[in-house]
Write a protein that holds these residues in place. Structure first.
Motif, PDB file in Angstrom:
ATOM      1  N   PRO A  11      55.542  12.237 -26.148  1.00  0.00           N
ATOM      2  CA  PRO A  11      55.552  12.803 -24.801  1.00  0.00           C
ATOM      3  C   PRO A  11      56.924  13.298 -24.344  1.00  0.00           C
ATOM      4  N   TRP A  12      57.906  13.302 -25.236  1.00  0.00           N
ATOM      5  CA  TRP A  12      59.279  13.633 -24.873  1.00  0.00           C
ATOM      6  C   TRP A  12      59.655  15.028 -25.344  1.00  0.00           C
ATOM      7  N   GLN A  13      60.533  15.653 -24.589  1.00  0.00           N
ATOM      8  CA  GLN A  13      60.977  17.001 -24.905  1.00  0.00           C
ATOM      9  C   GLN A  13      62.469  17.101 -24.601  1.00  0.00           C
ATOM     10  N   PHE A  14      63.190  17.870 -25.422  1.00  0.00           N
ATOM     11  CA  PHE A  14      64.628  18.062 -25.184  1.00  0.00           C
ATOM     12  C   PHE A  14      65.102  19.324 -25.881  1.00  0.00           C
ATOM     13  N   ASP A  15      66.287  19.775 -25.490  1.00  0.00           N
ATOM     14  CA  ASP A  15      66.907  20.954 -26.087  1.00  0.00           C
ATOM     15  C   ASP A  15      67.823  20.522 -27.221  1.00  0.00           C
ATOM     16  N   MET A  16      67.526  21.021 -28.414  1.00  0.00           N
ATOM     17  CA  MET A  16      68.360  20.740 -29.584  1.00  0.00           C
ATOM     18  C   MET A  16      69.176  22.000 -29.876  1.00  0.00           C
ATOM     19  N   PRO A  17      70.415  21.830 -30.316  1.00  0.00           N
ATOM     20  CA  PRO A  17      71.216  23.017 -30.642  1.00  0.00           C
ATOM     21  C   PRO A  17      70.494  23.904 -31.655  1.00  0.00           C
ATOM     22  N   GLU A  18      70.583  25.198 -31.420  1.00  0.00           N
ATOM     23  CA  GLU A  18      69.944  26.154 -32.309  1.00  0.00           C
ATOM     24  C   GLU A  18      70.535  26.035 -33.717  1.00  0.00           C
ATOM     25  N   GLY A  19      69.690  26.151 -34.687  1.00  0.00           N
ATOM     26  CA  GLY A  19      70.137  26.103 -36.074  1.00  0.00           C
ATOM     27  C   GLY A  19      70.050  24.724 -36.700  1.00  0.00           C
ATOM     28  N   TRP A  20      69.914  23.677 -35.874  1.00  0.00           N
ATOM     29  CA  TRP A  20      69.767  22.340 -36.430  1.00  0.00           C
ATOM     30  C   TRP A  20      68.377  22.259 -37.055  1.00  0.00           C
ATOM     31  N   ARG A  21      68.299  21.686 -38.225  1.00  0.00           N
ATOM     32  CA  ARG A  21      67.034  21.630 -38.965  1.00  0.00           C
ATOM     33  C   ARG A  21      66.719  20.218 -39.417  1.00  0.00           C
ATOM     34  N   HIS A  22      65.428  19.977 -39.579  1.00  0.00           N
ATOM     35  CA  HIS A  22      64.966  18.694 -40.118  1.00  0.00           C
ATOM     36  C   HIS A  22      65.514  18.564 -41.528  1.00  0.00           C
ATOM     37  N   LYS A  23      65.971  17.372 -41.844  1.00  0.00           N
ATOM     38  CA  LYS A  23      66.538  17.129 -43.164  1.00  0.00           C
ATOM     39  C   LYS A  23      66.058  15.774 -43.656  1.00  0.00           C
ATOM     40  N   ASP A  24      65.739  15.699 -44.930  1.00  0.00           N
ATOM     41  CA  ASP A  24      65.336  14.416 -45.502  1.00  0.00           C
ATOM     42  C   ASP A  24      66.482  13.424 -45.373  1.00  0.00           C
ATOM     43  N   ASN A  25      66.114  12.198 -45.003  1.00  0.00           N
ATOM     44  CA  ASN A  25      67.105  11.154 -44.793  1.00  0.00           C
ATOM     45  C   ASN A  25      66.441   9.828 -45.112  1.00  0.00           C
ATOM     46  N   GLU A  33      69.960  18.002 -38.629  1.00  0.00           N
ATOM     47  CA  GLU A  33      71.380  18.162 -38.921  1.00  0.00           C
ATOM     48  C   GLU A  33      71.840  19.572 -38.602  1.00  0.00           C
ATOM     49  N   ALA A  34      73.096  19.672 -38.150  1.00  0.00           N
ATOM     50  CA  ALA A  34      73.720  20.965 -37.898  1.00  0.00           C
ATOM     51  C   ALA A  34      73.892  21.694 -39.225  1.00  0.00           C
ATOM     52  N   PRO A  35      73.918  23.025 -39.201  1.00  0.00           N
ATOM     53  CA  PRO A  35      74.054  23.786 -40.448  1.00  0.00           C
ATOM     54  C   PRO A  35      75.275  23.408 -41.277  1.00  0.00           C
ATOM     55  N   ASP A  36      76.389  23.028 -40.623  1.00  0.00           N
ATOM     56  CA  ASP A  36      77.602  22.678 -41.368  1.00  0.00           C
ATOM     57  C   ASP A  36      77.609  21.224 -41.848  1.00  0.00           C
ATOM     58  N   GLY A  37      76.588  20.439 -41.453  1.00  0.00           N
ATOM     59  CA  GLY A  37      76.481  19.051 -41.890  1.00  0.00           C
ATOM     60  C   GLY A  37      77.413  18.084 -41.175  1.00  0.00           C
ATOM     61  N   ALA A 118      59.467   4.786 -24.602  1.00  0.00           N
ATOM     62  CA  ALA A 118      60.881   5.178 -24.631  1.00  0.00           C
ATOM     63  C   ALA A 118      61.122   6.163 -25.763  1.00  0.00           C
ATOM     64  N   VAL A 119      62.177   6.921 -25.623  1.00  0.00           N
ATOM     65  CA  VAL A 119      62.672   7.741 -26.714  1.00  0.00           C
ATOM     66  C   VAL A 119      64.149   7.404 -26.867  1.00  0.00           C
ATOM     67  N   GLN A 120      64.570   7.260 -28.116  1.00  0.00           N
ATOM     68  CA  GLN A 120      65.990   7.052 -28.398  1.00  0.00           C
ATOM     69  C   GLN A 120      66.451   8.223 -29.247  1.00  0.00           C
ATOM     70  N   ILE A 121      67.472   8.884 -28.752  1.00  0.00           N
ATOM     71  CA  ILE A 121      68.083   9.996 -29.474  1.00  0.00           C
ATOM     72  C   ILE A 121      69.516   9.573 -29.761  1.00  0.00           C
ATOM     73  N   THR A 122      69.856   9.567 -31.027  1.00  0.00           N
ATOM     74  CA  THR A 122      71.197   9.164 -31.434  1.00  0.00           C
ATOM     75  C   THR A 122      71.859  10.355 -32.103  1.00  0.00           C
ATOM     76  N   VAL A 123      72.941  10.831 -31.495  1.00  0.00           N
ATOM     77  CA  VAL A 123      73.649  11.989 -32.017  1.00  0.00           C
ATOM     78  C   VAL A 123      74.936  11.504 -32.679  1.00  0.00           C
ATOM     79  N   HIS A 124      75.175  11.971 -33.882  1.00  0.00           N
ATOM     80  CA  HIS A 124      76.357  11.587 -34.655  1.00  0.00           C
ATOM     81  C   HIS A 124      77.260  12.804 -34.836  1.00  0.00           C
ATOM     82  N   ASP A 125      78.526  12.624 -34.575  1.00  0.00           N
ATOM     83  CA  ASP A 125      79.526  13.623 -34.939  1.00  0.00           C
ATOM     84  C   ASP A 125      80.337  12.967 -36.051  1.00  0.00           C
ATOM     85  N   TYR A 126      80.031  13.364 -37.283  1.00  0.00           N
ATOM     86  CA  TYR A 126      80.632  12.719 -38.446  1.00  0.00           C
ATOM     87  C   TYR A 126      82.098  13.099 -38.651  1.00  0.00           C
ATOM     88  N   TRP A 127      82.538  14.166 -37.986  1.00  0.00           N
ATOM     89  CA  TRP A 127      83.918  14.591 -38.110  1.00  0.00           C
ATOM     90  C   TRP A 127      84.423  14.994 -36.722  1.00  0.00           C
TER      91      TRP A 127
END
Length: 152
Positions: A11-25, A33-37, A118-127
Motif C-alpha cells: 500500500p506504499w508509494q514513493f519517488d525513487m531517483p530515475e535510473g535506479w533499477r532492481h538488482k539481485d541481492n 541501485e543507482a546506475p553508478d553503484g 509499516a514500510v521501511q526504506i533504507t537508503v545507503h550511500d556507499y561512498w
C-alpha cells in the motif's frame, strides 16, 4: 533529485531517483541501485499480525532493530546524525540517520507506519564524501513516501 520514477510496494508509494533499477541481492529481493553503484535502497513492507499500542511503538521497534544491526558491527564507527519521529493523521514517520565518516558510508532508515502496517526504506550511500549533498539527494525520496490505502 530532479527526475524520479514512481515506486509502489504493497500500500506504499514513493519517488525513487530515475535510473535506479532492481538488482539481485543476497540480503533482500527488494533492492534497488543507482546506475553508478554508489547508492542503494532496500524496501521492506511489514504487516504485523496484531495491532500495536501505537504507531510510535511500531516505529521504535523497527528502528531499534536497525540501529543495533549497524552499531554492533565489529569495527564500525557509526555516528547518529539525526533521529526524528513525527506523527500526522495517525501515521508516524521515523528517520534514523547514521554516518561512518571514516568509511565514507551513510545509511538513512525511514519507517512510515500505522499500528499494524509499516514500510521501511533504507537508503545507503556507499561512498558518501559529501554528507550535505547526500542529505539533499535523499530528502525528496523521504518526503514522498505515503500510504495509498486507508490505515487499519
Amino acid at each position: 533529485m530532479e527526475n524520479v520514477q514512481l515506486a509502489k510496494v504493497g500500500p506504499w508509494q514513493f519517488d525513487m531517483p530515475e535510473g535506479w533499477r532492481h538488482k539481485d541481492n543476497e540480503s533482500s529481493e527488494s533492492y534497488f541501485e543507482a546506475p553508478d553503484g554508489e547508492k542503494g535502497l532496500y524496501v521492506k513492507c511489514i504487516e504485523l499480525p496484531d495491532p500495536q499500542a501505537s504507531p510510535q511503538a511500531v516505529a521504535e521497534y523497527v528502528q531499534g532493530i536497525h540501529f543495533k544491526a549497524f552499531t554492533e558491527l565489529s569495527g564500525s564507527r557509526w555516528t547518529v546524525m539525526g533521529r526524528t519521529v513525527g506523527e500526522q493523521e495517525g501515521i508516524v514517520r521515523s528517520v534514523l540517520d547514521l554516518y561512518d565518516a571514516q568509511a565514507n558510508y551513510r545509511v538513512l532508515s525511514l519507517v512510515v507506519c500505522g499500528k499494524q502496517r509499516a514500510v521501511q526504506i533504507t537508503v545507503h550511500d556507499y561512498w558518501c564524501t559529501d554528507y550535505e549533498a547526500t542529505c539533499n539527494a535523499f530528502g525528496p525520496l523521504v518526503a514522498s513516501v505515503h500510504n495509498t490505502q486507508p490505515m487499519v
